[in-house]
Motif scaffolding. Structure first.
Motif, PDB file in Angstrom:
ATOM      1  N   GLU A   9       0.826  -1.201   0.000  1.00 23.42           N
ATOM      2  CA  GLU A   9       0.000   0.000   0.000  1.00 23.42           C
ATOM      3  C   GLU A   9       0.866   1.259   0.000  1.00 23.42           C
ATOM      4  O   GLU A   9       2.046   1.211   0.352  1.00 23.42           O
ATOM      5  CB  GLU A   9      -0.900   0.017   1.240  1.00 23.42           C
ATOM      6  CG  GLU A   9      -1.941  -1.084   1.290  1.00 23.42           C
ATOM      7  CD  GLU A   9      -3.128  -0.828   0.381  1.00 23.42           C
ATOM      8  OE1 GLU A   9      -3.213   0.282  -0.190  1.00 23.42           O
ATOM      9  OE2 GLU A   9      -3.973  -1.726   0.247  1.00 23.42           O
ATOM     10  N   GLY A  10       0.232   2.371  -0.371  1.00 27.47           N
ATOM     11  CA  GLY A  10       0.921   3.648  -0.313  1.00 27.47           C
ATOM     12  C   GLY A  10       0.200   4.702  -1.122  1.00 27.47           C
ATOM     13  O   GLY A  10      -0.570   4.384  -2.031  1.00 27.47           O
ATOM     14  N   PRO A  11       0.429   5.967  -0.801  1.00 29.67           N
ATOM     15  CA  PRO A  11      -0.166   7.058  -1.569  1.00 29.67           C
ATOM     16  C   PRO A  11       0.402   7.090  -2.977  1.00 29.67           C
ATOM     17  O   PRO A  11       1.444   6.483  -3.262  1.00 29.67           O
ATOM     18  CB  PRO A  11       0.253   8.311  -0.786  1.00 29.67           C
ATOM     19  CG  PRO A  11       0.726   7.818   0.540  1.00 29.67           C
ATOM     20  CD  PRO A  11       1.260   6.457   0.301  1.00 29.67           C
ATOM     21  N   ASP A  12      -0.267   7.802  -3.867  1.00 36.24           N
ATOM     22  CA  ASP A  12       0.256   7.966  -5.219  1.00 36.24           C
ATOM     23  C   ASP A  12       1.629   8.626  -5.165  1.00 36.24           C
ATOM     24  O   ASP A  12       1.838   9.593  -4.434  1.00 36.24           O
ATOM     25  CB  ASP A  12      -0.697   8.833  -6.043  1.00 36.24           C
ATOM     26  CG  ASP A  12      -1.974   8.091  -6.401  1.00 36.24           C
ATOM     27  OD1 ASP A  12      -1.868   7.013  -7.000  1.00 36.24           O
ATOM     28  OD2 ASP A  12      -3.061   8.587  -6.057  1.00 36.24           O
ATOM     29  N   GLY A  13       2.546   8.071  -5.957  1.00 30.11           N
ATOM     30  CA  GLY A  13       3.886   8.634  -6.020  1.00 30.11           C
ATOM     31  C   GLY A  13       4.860   8.049  -5.024  1.00 30.11           C
ATOM     32  O   GLY A  13       6.031   8.450  -4.983  1.00 30.11           O
ATOM     33  N   PHE A 136       4.191   1.932   2.035  1.00 32.17           N
ATOM     34  CA  PHE A 136       5.250   2.838   1.589  1.00 32.17           C
ATOM     35  C   PHE A 136       4.787   4.270   1.843  1.00 32.17           C
ATOM     36  O   PHE A 136       3.888   4.773   1.170  1.00 32.17           O
ATOM     37  CB  PHE A 136       5.547   2.609   0.107  1.00 32.17           C
ATOM     38  CG  PHE A 136       6.094   1.241  -0.184  1.00 32.17           C
ATOM     39  CD1 PHE A 136       7.458   1.020  -0.240  1.00 32.17           C
ATOM     40  CD2 PHE A 136       5.233   0.165  -0.377  1.00 32.17           C
ATOM     41  CE1 PHE A 136       7.969  -0.248  -0.492  1.00 32.17           C
ATOM     42  CE2 PHE A 136       5.736  -1.105  -0.629  1.00 32.17           C
ATOM     43  CZ  PHE A 136       7.108  -1.314  -0.682  1.00 32.17           C
ATOM     44  N   ASP A 137       5.401   4.919   2.814  1.00 29.73           N
ATOM     45  CA  ASP A 137       4.935   6.232   3.249  1.00 29.73           C
ATOM     46  C   ASP A 137       5.727   7.366   2.603  1.00 29.73           C
ATOM     47  O   ASP A 137       6.963   7.322   2.551  1.00 29.73           O
ATOM     48  CB  ASP A 137       5.060   6.341   4.769  1.00 29.73           C
ATOM     49  CG  ASP A 137       4.425   7.607   5.296  1.00 29.73           C
ATOM     50  OD1 ASP A 137       3.318   7.940   4.837  1.00 29.73           O
ATOM     51  OD2 ASP A 137       5.037   8.272   6.153  1.00 29.73           O
ATOM     52  N   ILE A 138       4.978   8.357   2.129  1.00 33.05           N
ATOM     53  CA  ILE A 138       5.602   9.546   1.556  1.00 33.05           C
ATOM     54  C   ILE A 138       4.613  10.702   1.678  1.00 33.05           C
ATOM     55  O   ILE A 138       3.388  10.485   1.699  1.00 33.05           O
ATOM     56  CB  ILE A 138       5.992   9.314   0.078  1.00 33.05           C
ATOM     57  CG1 ILE A 138       7.028  10.344  -0.371  1.00 33.05           C
ATOM     58  CG2 ILE A 138       4.771   9.318  -0.832  1.00 33.05           C
ATOM     59  CD1 ILE A 138       7.739   9.963  -1.646  1.00 33.05           C
ATOM     60  N   SER A 139       5.108  11.917   1.772  1.00 35.35           N
ATOM     61  CA  SER A 139       4.212  13.059   1.905  1.00 35.35           C
ATOM     62  C   SER A 139       3.457  13.272   0.590  1.00 35.35           C
ATOM     63  O   SER A 139       3.978  12.976  -0.491  1.00 35.35           O
ATOM     64  CB  SER A 139       4.999  14.316   2.263  1.00 35.35           C
ATOM     65  OG  SER A 139       5.745  14.772   1.143  1.00 35.35           O
ATOM     66  N   PRO A 140       2.240  13.797   0.662  1.00 37.15           N
ATOM     67  CA  PRO A 140       1.455  14.052  -0.556  1.00 37.15           C
ATOM     68  C   PRO A 140       2.182  14.992  -1.519  1.00 37.15           C
ATOM     69  O   PRO A 140       2.112  14.807  -2.736  1.00 37.15           O
ATOM     70  CB  PRO A 140       0.166  14.682  -0.036  1.00 37.15           C
ATOM     71  CG  PRO A 140       0.045  14.189   1.364  1.00 37.15           C
ATOM     72  CD  PRO A 140       1.452  14.089   1.874  1.00 37.15           C
ATOM     73  N   GLU A 141       2.878  15.990  -0.985  1.00 44.92           N
ATOM     74  CA  GLU A 141       3.570  16.948  -1.843  1.00 44.92           C
ATOM     75  C   GLU A 141       4.651  16.269  -2.682  1.00 44.92           C
ATOM     76  O   GLU A 141       4.738  16.491  -3.900  1.00 44.92           O
ATOM     77  CB  GLU A 141       4.193  18.063  -0.988  1.00 44.92           C
ATOM     78  CG  GLU A 141       3.197  18.961  -0.296  1.00 44.92           C
ATOM     79  CD  GLU A 141       2.693  18.389   1.019  1.00 44.92           C
ATOM     80  OE1 GLU A 141       1.880  19.061   1.681  1.00 44.92           O
ATOM     81  OE2 GLU A 141       3.097  17.266   1.385  1.00 44.92           O
ATOM     82  N   ILE A 142       5.450  15.445  -2.042  1.00 41.49           N
ATOM     83  CA  ILE A 142       6.523  14.755  -2.769  1.00 41.49           C
ATOM     84  C   ILE A 142       5.942  13.725  -3.725  1.00 41.49           C
ATOM     85  O   ILE A 142       6.390  13.579  -4.864  1.00 41.49           O
ATOM     86  CB  ILE A 142       7.498  14.084  -1.784  1.00 41.49           C
ATOM     87  CG1 ILE A 142       8.226  15.142  -0.948  1.00 41.49           C
ATOM     88  CG2 ILE A 142       8.514  13.218  -2.531  1.00 41.49           C
ATOM     89  CD1 ILE A 142       9.128  14.568   0.125  1.00 41.49           C
ATOM     90  N   GLY A 143       4.901  13.015  -3.272  1.00 41.83           N
ATOM     91  CA  GLY A 143       4.277  12.009  -4.127  1.00 41.83           C
ATOM     92  C   GLY A 143       3.711  12.603  -5.402  1.00 41.83           C
ATOM     93  O   GLY A 143       3.925  12.078  -6.500  1.00 41.83           O
TER      94      GLY A 143
END
Length: 216
Positions: A9-13, A136-143
């Motif tokens: 799982e993870g946000p887009d990007g 997989f974690d990442i900030s929305p801005e970077i993604g």
């Protein structure tokens, strides 16, 4: 069922799919079990047809609840056609997304309600839950910046949503992580790809030492 079910799982990007593709050959070096790859929405013939409807860029008028129900329908077919047969055959199933995605994207992102979307999917999956979820974690801005750079404008309906939508998705994932600490393990996706893959591999091997035991 005697197989192993691992979802990613993870946000887009976040680079989830890229990392998964790199993980597969590494995992095969650490087990004698057959590894089956799949994805959501999709994974089987009928589910893939539903995927085309869900992600079509021109379907801006699709109702949010219709979208959530279509994801659940595709998931049900995936469970029946792919997941359960794979587990029954004592294989390892790696799924690029599963029910957590709907809770985060439709429940949180679309603001339908995470509880409501979870209930829809409880009916669809009928007790089929991953043994492990690698998040997989990442900030929305970077993604989002990664998506715009990599896709060169060819983005699906969800990827085209505003930053506020993706922030709600990210927040919902963090809520899921807090509520399911034993099942969901977080990886920092804002690292070099090699480190992301290495961290994910370590998480899987540590969770299933009797299956991924250092080599065939």
């Amino acid at each position: 069922m005697s197989g192993i079910f691992i979802s990613f799982e993870g946000p887009d990007g976040a680079g989830k799919t890229t990392a998964l593709n790199a993980l597969v050959p590494l995992l095969k070096e650490h087990t004698n079990k057959e590894i089956v790859e799949s994805r959501e929405p999709g994974g089987s013939e009928i589910a893939e047809q539903i995927r085309k409807i869900i992600l079509a860029v021109h379907d801006e008028k699709m109702d949010d609840r219709t979208e959530a129900l279509l994801y659940a329908a595709a998931r049900r077919q995936h469970v029946i056609d792919v997941i359960r047969p794979t587990l029954a055959a004592n294989k390892v199933l790696l799924s690029d997304r599963f029910v957590d995605s709907s809770i985060a994207y439709q429940g949180g992102g679309r603001e339908i309600g995470t509880k409501e979307v979870a209930e829809i999917n409880d009916f669809a999956i009928d007790g089929t839950i991953p043994d492990l979820t690698v998040y997989f974690d990442i900030s929305p801005e970077i993604g989002l910046s990664r998506i715009r750079k990599d896709h060169e404008g060819a983005m699906d309906r969800l990827e085209q949503e505003a930053l506020s939508f993706h922030q709600r998705v990210h927040d919902s994932y963090l809520d899921l992580l807090a509520a399911n600490p034993d099942r969901i393990k977080s990886i920092n996706a804002d690292q070099k790809p090699e480190k992301v893959v290495s961290d994910a591999l370590d998480v899987i091997i540590k969770r299933f030492p009797n299956v991924f035991n250092g080599g065939k």
